[in-house]
Write an enzyme that holds these catalytic residues in place. Structure first.
Site, short mmCIF file in Angstrom:
data_model
loop_
_atom_site.label_atom_id
_atom_site.label_comp_id
_atom_site.label_asym_id
_atom_site.label_seq_id
_atom_site.Cartn_x
_atom_site.Cartn_y
_atom_site.Cartn_z
N ASN A 84 -79.47 -109.09 82.22
CA ASN A 84 -80.50 -108.22 81.66
C ASN A 84 -80.98 -108.78 80.32
O ASN A 84 -80.51 -109.82 79.87
CB ASN A 84 -79.97 -106.79 81.52
CG ASN A 84 -78.74 -106.73 80.63
OD1 ASN A 84 -78.80 -107.04 79.45
ND2 ASN A 84 -77.60 -106.39 81.21
N ASP A 113 -74.59 -102.81 86.12
CA ASP A 113 -74.02 -101.73 86.94
C ASP A 113 -73.46 -102.29 88.25
O ASP A 113 -72.61 -101.67 88.87
CB ASP A 113 -75.11 -100.70 87.28
CG ASP A 113 -75.55 -99.94 86.04
OD1 ASP A 113 -74.69 -99.71 85.16
OD2 ASP A 113 -76.75 -99.61 85.92
N LYS A 146 -73.85 -124.24 94.95
CA LYS A 146 -75.24 -123.76 94.86
C LYS A 146 -75.76 -123.44 96.26
O LYS A 146 -75.76 -124.30 97.13
CB LYS A 146 -76.10 -124.84 94.19
CG LYS A 146 -77.53 -124.42 94.01
CD LYS A 146 -78.29 -125.42 93.15
CE LYS A 146 -79.74 -124.99 92.99
NZ LYS A 146 -80.64 -125.66 93.88
N ASP A 159 -67.52 -98.18 85.28
CA ASP A 159 -68.12 -97.79 84.00
C ASP A 159 -67.09 -98.01 82.88
O ASP A 159 -66.05 -97.35 82.85
CB ASP A 159 -68.54 -96.32 84.08
CG ASP A 159 -69.28 -95.88 82.83
OD1 ASP A 159 -68.83 -96.22 81.71
OD2 ASP A 159 -70.30 -95.20 82.97
N ILE A 160 -67.38 -98.95 81.97
CA ILE A 160 -66.38 -99.33 80.96
C ILE A 160 -66.09 -98.18 80.01
O ILE A 160 -64.93 -97.89 79.68
CB ILE A 160 -66.85 -100.59 80.18
CG1 ILE A 160 -66.92 -101.78 81.15
CG2 ILE A 160 -65.92 -100.90 79.01
CD1 ILE A 160 -67.35 -103.09 80.54
N PHE A 188 -73.82 -96.43 74.15
CA PHE A 188 -75.25 -96.71 73.95
C PHE A 188 -75.94 -96.56 75.30
O PHE A 188 -75.38 -96.92 76.33
CB PHE A 188 -75.45 -98.14 73.42
CG PHE A 188 -75.22 -98.23 71.94
CD1 PHE A 188 -74.05 -97.80 71.37
CD2 PHE A 188 -76.21 -98.76 71.11
CE1 PHE A 188 -73.84 -97.88 70.00
CE2 PHE A 188 -76.02 -98.84 69.74
CZ PHE A 188 -74.83 -98.40 69.18
N LYS A 212 -75.14 -88.31 79.86
CA LYS A 212 -74.17 -89.43 79.75
C LYS A 212 -72.98 -89.03 78.88
O LYS A 212 -71.86 -89.46 79.12
CB LYS A 212 -74.86 -90.67 79.17
CG LYS A 212 -75.68 -91.38 80.22
CD LYS A 212 -76.05 -92.78 79.79
CE LYS A 212 -76.76 -93.48 80.94
NZ LYS A 212 -77.42 -94.69 80.56
N LYS A 221 -69.45 -89.60 80.64
CA LYS A 221 -68.60 -90.70 80.16
C LYS A 221 -67.50 -90.21 79.23
O LYS A 221 -66.72 -91.03 78.73
CB LYS A 221 -69.46 -91.72 79.39
CG LYS A 221 -70.43 -92.50 80.27
CD LYS A 221 -71.33 -93.38 79.41
CE LYS A 221 -72.39 -94.08 80.21
NZ LYS A 221 -71.97 -95.40 80.70
#
Ligand SMILES: Cc1cc2nc3c(=O)[nH]c(=O)nc-3n(C[C@H](O)[C@H](O)[C@H](O)COP(=O)(O)O)c2cc1C
Length: 392
Positions: free
Chosen positions: A208, A277, A287, A305-306, A323, A337, A341
């Site tokens: 990302n 995710d 390759k 989910d950490i 965050f 969240k 969490k």
């Protein structure tokens, strides 16, 4: 920052002593007042005369000195210091410091000193990597003692690896933040930052746009306030100060493992990282060849989910700050969240800040929400640390 500061240099008996002379000269040039204490081993390498001539101050070598001890010289020296820098810090000194041994002027000063302490370690690679030294280093870090080095490179003994004392300029950079008030001294903070890389094959990745800039700035700022700071950094996260203990990782699973290992005895966990995710269900070696098809399908598995995982540990950090990068309904998503969490606060930032130098967002806790306007990430890092400190 260094001008007028009282810098006490404890000089150990390592081959890097000669580089401390250059450091003393540079510090004086910056306006610092430098006093030196040398171990007897250090005096085997360079005579006290060198440091007396450079600093214009008496160099202290003995604990049992009648003139100095009439005024309890070792206590006075420790109280005089704004910072104690030990350079080079030998394996022997690390062992003595971590066990409270006070058998010479420097080891006694270390025990008395209430100012921040920075140890510039330098030794043979095997001495540094030995189980005993690493155990002693860990104990000292847990006590709030800061380290720089050893740096990798060619060593005087002809071997290669982490062993060299940090350059004088690096030592001065590491000292600067420690001369600020140490408001987080004695606390351990764990921060994660940056993107993760999920390998499809040995060439292609799923990732990302996160840059790790905010997390790296937070780690630097927290370390400067005296916290023992651990940064688990995804690929491309900017360099951090030598005061930050850093684990560079690749995938979300590696990030989870590193965070879990470091979460114990942690006051605060700040999860700034943009963790993928999903990961490829069947990553390939080598390759993959281009397929002669207009469309292909790949399967992804969900990553754990950490934040939720760390929040569920029996030794959960006292405060967990997550965050969330959102493009709309920031506060509503943040509230969901927060519950999902089991975090204590969420910083819901707008996706427009991803990878940029500036960011904005909403600070959301169960009782409070506050908008933080767009600002440089270094400044935002300091604002967020203030918010976290204010949660007590
Ligand atoms: C030539 C030479 C170089 C040395 N360099 C180092 C070194 O870089 N780091 C280290 O930990 N010990 C080094 N040592 C070993 C220390 O001098 C020795 O452990 C000594 O007891 C340290 O005393 P101190 O910690 O009181 O200064 C060296 C010894 C010699 C003879």
């Amino acid at each position: 920052m260094l001008s007028g500061k009282h810098i006490l240099i404890g000089i150990g008996g390592g081959i890097a002593v000669y580089r401390v002379a250059e450091l003393a000269r540079l510090l004086i040039k910056q306006g610092a007042i430098v006093r030196c204490v040398m171990t007897s081993a250090a005096c085997e390498f360079v005579t006290p005369m060198t440091f007396e001539a450079l600093t214009g101050e008496t160099v202290h070598t003995e604990l049992f000195n009648l003139t100095a001890e009439r005024q309890m010289g070792h206590i006075q020296l420790a109280r005089w210091a704004d910072i104690l820098l030990v350079a080079p810090t030998t394996a022997n000194l690390i062992a003595k410091f971590s066990h409270g041994i006070c058998d010479n002027l420097l080891t006694t000063l270390f025990q008395v000193c209430e100012a921040p302490v920075l140890l510039a370690s330098a030794m043979n690679v095997s001495m540094w990597e030995s189980t005993t030294t690493q155990r002693n280093v860990k104990a000292l870090k847990a006590q709030g003692i800061h380290f720089t080095g050893p740096e990798p490179g060619q060593l005087a003994c002809g071997e290669e690896g982490p062993g060299r004392m940090s350059e004088p300029e690096t030592l001065m950079e590491a000292m600067r933040p420690l001369l600020q008030p140490q408001r987080l001294s004695g606390q351990r903070w764990l921060i994660n930052a940056g993107p993760t890389w999920e390998s499809w094959d040995d060439v292609r990745i799923l990732t990302n746009r996160a840059s790790g800039k905010l997390g790296a700035s937070m780690a630097d700022a927290v370390a400067a306030l005296g916290a023992e700071t651990i940064l688990v950094a995804g690929p491309g996260t900017p360099p951090t100060s030598t005061l930050v203990q850093r684990h560079n990782i690749g995938s979300a699973q590696e990030m989870l493992t590193a965070c879990e290992q470091e979460a114990g005895s942690t006051a605060v966990f700040v999860a700034t990282a943009a963790v993928s995710d999903y990961r490829f269900s069947e990553p390939e070696e080598g390759k993959l060849k281009r397929k002669d098809k207009a469309r292909i399908t790949v399967t992804l598995d969900a990553n754990e989910d950490i934040v939720a995982h760390i929040a569920g540990l029996p030794n959960r950090p006292r405060k967990i700050i997550a965050f969330a990068a959102e493009h709309s309904n920031h506060i509503e998503h943040a509230r969901n969240k927060l519950r999902a969490k089991s975090a204590d606060a969420i910083f819901a930032n707008d996706i427009s800040g991803m990878g940029e130098n500036d960011a904005a967002g909403w600070w959301v806790t169960p009782k409070q929400e506050e908008q933080l306007s767009r600002m440089p990430k270094q400044q935002l890092a300091v604002r967020l640390i203030e918010q976290i400190m204010g949660m007590d």
